[in-house]
Design an enzyme around this catalytic site. Structure first.
Site, PDB file in Angstrom:
ATOM      1  N   ARG A   1       0.842  -1.196   0.000  1.00 10.31           N
ATOM      2  CA  ARG A   1       0.000   0.000   0.000  1.00 10.31           C
ATOM      3  C   ARG A   1       0.878   1.246   0.000  1.00 10.31           C
ATOM      4  O   ARG A   1       1.828   1.340   0.772  1.00 10.31           O
ATOM      5  CB  ARG A   1      -0.909  -0.001   1.232  1.00 10.31           C
ATOM      6  CG  ARG A   1      -1.788  -1.234   1.230  1.00 10.31           C
ATOM      7  CD  ARG A   1      -2.830  -1.237   2.301  1.00 10.31           C
ATOM      8  NE  ARG A   1      -3.603  -2.477   2.178  1.00 10.31           N
ATOM      9  CZ  ARG A   1      -4.594  -2.823   2.984  1.00 10.31           C
ATOM     10  NH1 ARG A   1      -4.954  -2.007   3.960  1.00 10.31           N
ATOM     11  NH2 ARG A   1      -5.235  -3.952   2.807  1.00 10.31           N
TER      12      ARG A   1
ATOM     13  N   ARG B   1       0.580  -6.867  12.250  1.00 14.98           N
ATOM     14  CA  ARG B   1      -0.076  -6.312  13.436  1.00 14.98           C
ATOM     15  C   ARG B   1      -0.279  -7.384  14.505  1.00 14.98           C
ATOM     16  O   ARG B   1      -0.298  -7.078  15.705  1.00 14.98           O
ATOM     17  CB  ARG B   1      -1.416  -5.677  13.053  1.00 14.98           C
ATOM     18  CG  ARG B   1      -1.218  -4.372  12.284  1.00 14.98           C
ATOM     19  CD  ARG B   1      -2.497  -3.587  12.086  1.00 14.98           C
ATOM     20  NE  ARG B   1      -2.224  -2.382  11.303  1.00 14.98           N
ATOM     21  CZ  ARG B   1      -3.140  -1.469  10.972  1.00 14.98           C
ATOM     22  NH1 ARG B   1      -4.404  -1.642  11.345  1.00 14.98           N
ATOM     23  NH2 ARG B   1      -2.803  -0.418  10.270  1.00 14.98           N
TER      24      ARG B   1
ATOM     25  N   ARG C   1       1.787   0.557  10.298  1.00 14.31           N
ATOM     26  CA  ARG C   1       1.382   0.992   8.965  1.00 14.31           C
ATOM     27  C   ARG C   1       2.584   0.959   8.034  1.00 14.31           C
ATOM     28  O   ARG C   1       3.380   1.884   7.988  1.00 14.31           O
ATOM     29  CB  ARG C   1       0.799   2.407   9.040  1.00 14.31           C
ATOM     30  CG  ARG C   1       0.051   2.877   7.804  1.00 14.31           C
ATOM     31  CD  ARG C   1      -0.571   4.243   8.004  1.00 14.31           C
ATOM     32  NE  ARG C   1      -1.586   4.241   9.049  1.00 14.31           N
ATOM     33  CZ  ARG C   1      -2.860   3.889   8.849  1.00 14.31           C
ATOM     34  NH1 ARG C   1      -3.254   3.547   7.652  1.00 14.31           N
ATOM     35  NH2 ARG C   1      -3.706   3.889   9.851  1.00 14.31           N
TER      36      ARG C   1
ATOM     37  N   GLU D   1      -7.191  -1.769  14.840  1.00 15.02           N
ATOM     38  CA  GLU D   1      -7.752  -2.687  13.852  1.00 15.02           C
ATOM     39  C   GLU D   1      -6.723  -3.735  13.434  1.00 15.02           C
ATOM     40  O   GLU D   1      -5.589  -3.415  13.080  1.00 15.02           O
ATOM     41  CB  GLU D   1      -8.191  -1.881  12.622  1.00 15.02           C
ATOM     42  CG  GLU D   1      -8.686  -2.755  11.487  1.00 15.02           C
ATOM     43  CD  GLU D   1      -8.940  -1.960  10.215  1.00 15.02           C
ATOM     44  OE1 GLU D   1      -9.258  -0.750  10.324  1.00 15.02           O
ATOM     45  OE2 GLU D   1      -8.820  -2.545   9.126  1.00 15.02           O
TER      46      GLU D   1
ATOM     47  N   SER E   1     -10.669  -6.495   9.212  1.00 12.34           N
ATOM     48  CA  SER E   1     -11.855  -5.762   8.834  1.00 12.34           C
ATOM     49  C   SER E   1     -12.683  -6.730   8.001  1.00 12.34           C
ATOM     50  O   SER E   1     -12.241  -7.168   6.957  1.00 12.34           O
ATOM     51  CB  SER E   1     -11.443  -4.545   8.005  1.00 12.34           C
ATOM     52  OG  SER E   1     -12.516  -3.671   7.844  1.00 12.34           O
TER      53      SER E   1
END
Length: 443
Positions: free
Chosen positions: A279, A408, A294, A366, A369
């Site tokens: 990303r 994560r 991130r 998070e 999701s």
RNA sequence: GGAGAGGUGGCCGAGUGGUCGAAGGCAACCGCUUGCUAAGCGGUCGUACGGUCAAAAGCUGUACCGGGGGUUCGAAUCCCCCCCUCUCCGCCA
């Protein structure tokens, strides 16, 4: 001509414009003018098509009649040919009109988000999300918890500096047990989903074409979030154009596109896939710059289900539970929140986020999701199913969720299972996957 | 990267400008048959959008023969570009 690329049902937009406006407003979309324009385009489109089809019918009849004239050099033949030239011009004009209308239509429709499901709670932003349940409890610590960066640095297993040297910001080098945990987590997750939850394991390309990204709705709207590989530039310069590829932002893209342009007969289908995810994180400058929360590249095991509309709610809940099982196996405290309409992702109709507890941040973050897309992606994908052998194909529903984001998860393990001396207990379930190691300690 | 061959309905496979949504076969489905028996006979057997209909069925119009564009009164068939697959050579984990 090809309306499969529409994300919302155009007939629904045309027939129930006010309803669509109301639903979109729930998620913060309030551009009524665009929707009015869309409705107008829908009707001028069908007008143009009706007219064009009438011309086509005329042409076909005439051409067929001409085919039956034996003598192609006769005066009668020549006369007929001349008389059809006008029709041809008229058709060209109609086609141009239709193409223009369709282009504008597609432009608008591809940029419209999905309608929230009726069960999705109202709300503007994440503060209105609803906590559905919690599992476990915050680990009791009689010391000040360190964050994973500090822990990882002291343990010599996370190396951000060298990653920055090799590549740049938002990358990490995992060393020793961290690298092994990353690999072990991937195996543990896949094994659970395949052996216990009944998913079919798939391994997919990490580079995909633009059609696939359109299918799952990353394109055209979110191109700037993607890493883009250009090929055949020399051809493109000549106007030909090769096919550009993109690095997958999630396995959702290749796995969901498995059934693009297909009509399935055996639903539900459940797939679990590991892929690296890439990303660009454009627009998130300054956000989570510390640590590996991130990153531009991370690993993830993704769960994807294809099902009938009737099954969807249940299937969505099921998939969410499957993702949760991983955290339970690892003894990580988490909660499940249901996103409110305003916080929903672009294509989602309903979504549960699983948030893991990070003691150093004193926050839930998070880690998965789980989204139900209704027929939104299916319409773009032209993914359908047939309930009976001769039945009419219907759009199926798609559901996906991380099961889980591996980076994560590693962060959560470090932070939740840390001990006062800076060592970290490896959850029992994970030990067989890391050569039996029980603790991470500084060497 | 070089040379060549191809992409047609769920599958195989015909079709080189008109009567083609597309022969034939297989598979599937529905009937019938039950002394040709791991059989026979008949029928059905793509998708999308539109019209008709109270609705479904049916009927009907249009589009689709890898994708896009072009030529033509008319294109699966001719021309151009792209994508993909296969074979041989080169390179390579």
């Amino acid at each position: 001509m090809r309306y499969g690329s529409a994300m919302l049902d155009l007939r629904q937009v045309g027939d129930h414009l006010d309803e669509v406006k109301t639903q979109l407003a729930r998620r913060g979309y309030d551009d009524g003018a665009t929707l009015d324009r869309l409705a107008a385009l829908v009707s001028s489109r069908s007008q143009a098509i009706v007219e064009l089809e009438e011309c086509q019918r005329e042409r076909n009849e005439a051409a067929q009649a001409m085919g039956k004239i034996a003598d192609k050099s006769s005066a009668e033949f020549a006369e007929r040919r001349e008389s059809l030239k006008g029709l041809k011009e008229r058709m060209k004009a109609l086609e141009t009109t239709r193409n223009e209308v369709e282009a504008e239509l597609e432009d608008i429709v591809l940029g419209l988000p999905n309608l929230p499901h009726e069960s999705t709670p109202d709300g503007k932003d994440e503060s209105a999300n609803v906590v559905v349940r919690e599992w476990g409890e915050k680990p009791a610590m009689d010391f000040t918890p360190k964050d994973h960066v500090e822990l990882g640095d002291a343990l010599g297993i996370l190396d951000f500096d060298r990653a920055a040297k090799i590549t740049g910001a938002r990358f990490v080098v995992l060393r020793g047990l961290a690298a092994r945990l990353e690999r072990g987590l991937m195996q543990l997750m896949l094994d659970m989903h395949v052996d216990q939850h009944g998913y079919e394991e798939v391994w997919c390309p990490a580079l995909v074409n633009a059609d696939s990204l359109r299918g799952t709705s990353q394109l055209p709207k979110f191109a700037s979030d993607l890493f883009h590989i250009e090929r055949h530039q020399e051809l493109e310069a000549q106007g030909g154009g090769g096919q550009d590829l993109f690095l997958v932002p999630t396995a959702e893209v290749p796995v969901t596109n498995l059934h693009r342009d297909e009509i399935l007969e055996d639903l539900p289908k459940a797939y679990a896939a590991y892929t690296p995810c890439f990303r660009s994180e454009a627009g998130s400058y300054g956000k989570d710059t510390r640590g590996m929360i991130r990153q531009h590249q991370f690993d993830k095991v993704e769960l994807v289900r294809f099902c009938t509309p009737e099954d969807a709610i249940e299937q969505h809940a099921l998939l969410t539970q499957h993702a949760e099982k991983v955290l339970q196996a690892l003894g990580l405290h988490y909660r499940v929140v249901e996103l409110c309409a305003g916080d929903l992702g672009f294509g989602a109709a309903k979504c549960f986020d699983i948030e893991v507890w990070l003691p150093a941040q004193n926050a839930y973050r998070e880690i998965s999701s789980c989204s139900w897309f209704g027929d939104f992606q299916a319409r773009r994908l032209k993914a359908r199913y047939r309930s009976e052998p001769k039945g009419k194909p219907r759009l199926l529903h798609t559901i996906n969720g991380s099961g889980l984001a591996i980076g994560r998860t590693l962060v959560a393990i470090l932070e939740q299972h840390q001990r006062a001396d800076g060592s970290v207990t490896i959850p029992e379930a994970l030990r067989p996957y890391v050569g039996g190691a029980e603790v991470i300690e500084a060497k």
